[in-house]
Design an enzyme around this catalytic site. Structure first.
Site, PDB file in Angstrom:
ATOM      1  N   ASP A 115       0.815  -1.207   0.000  1.00  0.00           N
ATOM      2  CA  ASP A 115       0.000   0.000   0.000  1.00  0.00           C
ATOM      3  C   ASP A 115       0.856   1.267   0.000  1.00  0.00           C
ATOM      4  OD1 ASP A 115      -2.852   0.977   0.568  1.00  0.00           O
ATOM      5  OD2 ASP A 115      -1.733   1.953   2.177  1.00  0.00           O
TER       6      ASP A 115
ATOM      7  N   GLU B  48       1.876  -0.272  -4.842  1.00  0.00           N
ATOM      8  CA  GLU B  48       0.985   0.834  -5.205  1.00  0.00           C
ATOM      9  C   GLU B  48       1.845   2.092  -5.214  1.00  0.00           C
ATOM     10  OE1 GLU B  48      -3.194   3.013  -3.936  1.00  0.00           O
ATOM     11  OE2 GLU B  48      -1.770   2.422  -2.409  1.00  0.00           O
TER      12      GLU B  48
HETATM   13  C1  GLC Z   1      -4.242   3.024  -0.517  1.00  0.00           C
HETATM   14  C2  GLC Z   1      -5.550   2.263  -0.413  1.00  0.00           C
HETATM   15  C3  GLC Z   1      -6.604   3.195   0.079  1.00  0.00           C
HETATM   16  C4  GLC Z   1      -6.206   3.712   1.447  1.00  0.00           C
HETATM   17  C5  GLC Z   1      -4.810   4.343   1.413  1.00  0.00           C
HETATM   18  C6  GLC Z   1      -4.260   4.523   2.802  1.00  0.00           C
HETATM   19  O1  GLC Z   1      -4.283   4.021  -1.466  1.00  0.00           O
HETATM   20  O2  GLC Z   1      -5.853   1.668  -1.642  1.00  0.00           O
HETATM   21  O3  GLC Z   1      -7.861   2.582   0.135  1.00  0.00           O
HETATM   22  O4  GLC Z   1      -7.119   4.680   1.882  1.00  0.00           O
HETATM   23  O5  GLC Z   1      -3.881   3.533   0.726  1.00  0.00           O
HETATM   24  O6  GLC Z   1      -3.843   3.324   3.356  1.00  0.00           O
END
Ligand code: GLC
Length: 479
Positions: free
Chosen positions: A193, A255
């Site tokens: 994440d 991500e």
């Molecule tokens: C990522 C997740 C999202 C979350 C954020 C903070 O972007 O996909 O849903 O709010 O991280 O952890």
């Protein structure tokens, strides 16, 4: 350095271009009538996923959490929230998934914990503090600093999600233990994440004014700043290397909210990064082509066009384009992430109805519609969010219908594993997106008008629509 060539070596079913199915556990299947999906529910529906032909599942966070960000605020990295089940239930899910040839990816949230994680009280020095806020803002807008006593702590997301200090070796060691803990339980990989937020400027200096465009959509206030200090620090590679050292050869997908041209350090250690240029591209042939071109200059793109943060294929690209969008997603080389419910063409819910998520993302998270009953077969209780239109689209009805979206997506996944190596973007007439994968040529009509098939296309082996040529919104795989 990690060898990214065979990222799925540990999966039960080793496939070249894996399809990873995103499960948002809260909304997938409830088994105990409390209106919230759970791990038992996931186990009960594994048959659907095996039938669909996906290679792996990714579970959005299942850890104990006060749910200020529905699980992305973790209060214990080594357990399962009671609303989802138990560790034993997760062990059983992993075992059953493997038995069906499905890999299991967990979602690790290394950048921040929940403010209720015991670490925040026991180890305040594991977090990031400042006497006064600087000009950094959260992903949702507003200052990234909240006052506690006479200091301010940093949170790149909600105030309930304080950022960990990855320059503290104790934090690195604690998080490495988390990776090892899950690998010992048989997990095959991780979606990591918000990884571009992991390391910031060590002196916590203001972000300077932007000198050039960021390359991905930003809020207007963010776009004015270069965002060079609040994230993506130059020494990011060290922290990523520590994650890889703990994760061994597990699949790591980051991500990374950065244009592909800046993925370098991430791909030195991770197997793939989500291609946000494609996710953010409008449904226009030129923009889609540019996004694919940018994201494939080097290997390492993981494709995603819908998820719990951005919404569904059928809503983002329009219902008429849902099949063509699925065709694009599932014919690109490398890992492709399919969001639960998109296989039956589910749509987002109405905007602003529930207000549970302060960033307005509830509408992307309505439950999977398994049957035509008012609860969509999701729960016997009151669903935490109501299903959108189970009588119009549901798994049960589509399963027996060869003309359904479900049958189409199943066929796409089957075909995907036989597509040739690499990807060559073809020059096609305006409004068409065309590319070659070995013997196959894929053509998508992104316009509102019919178009003839380009000369490079062969015989149609799969089409979004039953018609000759390329009707509006149609796509074909030819060979
Ligand atoms: C990522 C997740 C999202 C979350 C954020 C903070 O972007 O996909 O849903 O709010 O991280 O952890």
């Amino acid at each position: 350095m990690h060898n990214p060539r065979d990222p799925l070596a540990r999966f039960g079913a080793v496939r070249r271009d894996p399809v990873v199915y995103q499960i948002y556990p809260r909304s997938f299947q409830d088994s105990d009538g409390d209106g919230v999906g759970d791990l038992r529910g996931v186990r009960d529906r594994l048959g659907h996923l095996a039938e669909l032909g996906v290679d792996a599942i990714w579970l959005s966070p299942i850890y104990p959490s006060p749910m200020a960000d529905f699980g992305y605020d973790v209060s214990d990295y080594r357990n399962v929230d009671p609303v989802f089940g138990s560790l034993a239930e997760l062990d059983e899910l992993i075992r059953e998934a493997h038995g069906l040839g499905l890999g299991v990816l967990l979602d690790i949230v290394p950048c921040h914990t929940s403010i209720e994680h015991p670490w925040f009280r026991e180890h305040p020095d594991w977090y990031i503090w400042r006497d006064r806020p600087n000009n950094w803002s959260t992903a949702f807008g507003g200052s990234a600093w909240t006052r506690l006593g006479d200091r301010y702590y940093l949170h790149s997301f909600y105030p309930e999600q304080p950022d960990l200090d990855w320059r503290n070796p104790e934090v690195v060691a604690a998080m490495q233990d988390v990776f090892r803990f899950w690998l010992d339980r048989g997990v095959d990989g991780f979606r990591i994440d918000a990884i571009d937020r992991l390391l910031k400027d060590p002196e916590l200096r203001d972000d300077p004014p932007a000198a050039e465009p960021f390359g991905l959509p930003l809020r207007a206030d963010e776009a004015r700043l270069a965002l060079t200090n609040s994230r993506n620090a130059p020494d990011m590679g060290e922290a990523l290397g520590a994650i890889r050292a703990a994760a061994g050869d597990a699949l790591l997908i980051g991500e990374v909210y950065l244009p592909a041209a800046r993925w370098g350090p991430y791909l030195q250690h991770f197997d793939a990064a989500f291609a946000f240029e494609l996710l953010q591209a409008p449904w226009e042939a030129g923009a889609l082509r540019r996004a694919i071109e940018e994201s494939t200059r080097l290997p390492g793109a993981a494709w995603v066009m819908s998820n719990h943060d951005f919404g569904r294929l059928g809503t983002r690209f329009g219902e008429a384009n849902a099949r063509a969008a699925a065709m694009l997603l599932l014919t690109l080389p490398g890992p492709a992430f399919l969001y639960q419910g998109d296989e039956i063409g589910q749509l987002d819910g109405p905007p602003g109805e529930s207000g549970l998520d302060r960033a307005g993302r509830d509408r992307y998270r309505h439950p999977v519609q398994w049957d035509a009953s008012p609860s969509g077969g999701f729960t016997t209780g009151t669903p935490w969010l109501p299903p959108v239109d189970p009588e119009r689209r549901n798994v049960e009805a589509q399963r027996g219908d060869p003309a359904s979206m479900l049958a189409f997506v199943r066929e796409l996944i089957r075909l995907r594993h036989g597509l040739g190596d690499g990807l060559e973007l073809l020059d096609a007439e305006p409004g068409l997106l065309a590319y070659r994968r070995g013997e196959h040529v894929i053509v998508i009509n992104v316009t509102e008008e019919p178009r003839p098939l380009p000369a490079e296309a062969g015989d149609v082996v799969l089409a979004t629509h039953e018609a000759d040529g390329l009707p509006p919104h149609a796509g074909v795989v030819t060979a």
